[in-house]
Scaffold this active site. Structure first.
Site, mmCIF file in Angstrom:
data_model
loop_
_atom_site.group_PDB
_atom_site.id
_atom_site.type_symbol
_atom_site.label_atom_id
_atom_site.label_comp_id
_atom_site.label_asym_id
_atom_site.label_seq_id
_atom_site.Cartn_x
_atom_site.Cartn_y
_atom_site.Cartn_z
ATOM 1 C CB SER A 45 12.425 -32.664 -12.590
ATOM 2 O OG SER A 45 11.594 -32.981 -12.946
ATOM 3 C CD GLU A 46 15.462 -31.979 -9.731
ATOM 4 O OE1 GLU A 46 14.981 -32.444 -8.721
ATOM 5 O OE2 GLU A 46 15.410 -32.718 -10.847
ATOM 6 C CB THR A 47 17.275 -25.489 -13.923
ATOM 7 O OG1 THR A 47 16.270 -25.696 -14.701
ATOM 8 C CG2 THR A 47 18.509 -24.747 -14.711
ATOM 9 C CG HIS A 79 17.426 -35.794 -13.369
ATOM 10 N ND1 HIS A 79 16.631 -35.291 -12.378
ATOM 11 C CD2 HIS A 79 17.578 -35.013 -14.606
ATOM 12 C CE1 HIS A 79 16.153 -34.068 -13.051
ATOM 13 N NE2 HIS A 79 16.550 -34.246 -14.593
#
Length: 298
Positions: A45-47, A79
């Site tokens: 979803s994200e880095t 998050h």
């Protein structure tokens, strides 16, 4: 160039649940295009990318962190903020001040405070304080229902859909019951085109769980998939609920997300209301270390 990275699961006390995050360390030498390519490589979803700076700068402004999805850079996301702060607490203890790690994000400085009695090697519970909310346009409930694959009568008429931002804008959609969440099927292409002129990009759909405790359920479908936990949207949601009187000021709410996709996430939300102004928006949860490794770059 060799770069250390960590993978953590956020908003859970159990590995392989919650929302996974990759945190790449000491990335000041990377170009934006390289960061985007690495985020596509992880395909989470994200880095996040931690750019360390002199100690006096970090003391004043926080640790510089940039957030990327596989498609783009974000000014703020929940998050990744909580997960990156937990990684720094474990691996760069010099940035911890009074149990708090402050991140300098594109959207501004965001502090994350950790329980003081949590040992460094264990699951960590942290709580971020998000930016004060900005309340945007109220949205047509019938059109929102159509774009979300729902019936109009499933939406709560006392809580009209509205755009809210605490750093990233979401369209908050409240249903009468959590049973309606199972039917959610957002038309991503049409929804994005309809929401952008109204100041948002994604729907965050939530409903009371029906339990005795103040508990809600939520889903967020985006980019052709679904997010197990969306801390930025959760901050918008609690701001909206407190502003509308659906949740009392300073009352902690337990919100569950990711249930339908097999990645249950547990978020804990509060916001303060004073003279019609919402502030002190807090989103908390636990983080679990899952993996660590090294990137080998040309």
């Amino acid at each position: 160039m060799d770069l250390d990275y960590f993978v953590v699961d956020v908003f859970t006390e159990t590995a392989l649940a919650g929302n996974a995050l990759a945190v790449v360390m000491n990335t000041a030498a990377l170009k934006t295009e390289q960061m985007q390519s690495i985020a596509r490589e992880f395909n989470l979803s994200e880095t996040t990318f931690v750019e360390r700076r002199p100690a006096d700068v970090e003391s004043r402004e926080g640790v510089r962190v940039r957030i990327f999805t596989a498609q783009e850079e974000l000014n703020f996301a929940g998050h990744p903020t909580l997960g990156t702060a937990s990684v720094l607490r474990l691996n760069a203890p010099e940035v911890v001040r009074e149990d708090t790690v402050t991140l300098a994000l594109n959207a501004g400085a965001v502090p994350v405070r950790f329980d003081a009695d949590v040992e460094s090697s264990q699951i960590q519970f942290g709580e971020m304080t998000q930016l004060d909310p900005e309340f945007g346009e109220e949205l047509d409930a019938g059109e929102v229902a159509r774009l979300c694959g729902l019936r109009a009568d499933q939406l709560d008429p006392a809580l009209p859909p509205q755009v809210v931002s605490t750093g990233t804008a979401f369209a908050i959609v409240a249903l009468k019951s959590h049973h309606g969440l199972g039917a959610l099927n957002v038309d991503q292409q049409q929804a994005s085109g309809w929401l952008r002129p109204r100041g948002a990009r994604w729907f965050y759909v939530l409903a009371p769980s029906g339990s005795q405790a103040p508990e809600w359920r939520a889903r967020m479908q985006f980019n052709g998939g679904e997010d197990p936990a969306t801390g930025s949207a959760a901050g918008c949601a609690i701001s909206y609920l407190v502003k509308r009187g659906a949740v009392a000021s300073d009352k902690r709410v337990h919100l569950r997300q990711g249930v339908e996709m097999g990645r249950p996430s547990e978020l804990y939300l509060t916001a303060h209301l004073d003279s019609a102004k919402v502030s002190e928006v807090r989103v908390g949860g636990s983080t679990v270390p899952v993996a660590k490794g090294r990137l080998f770059l040309p």
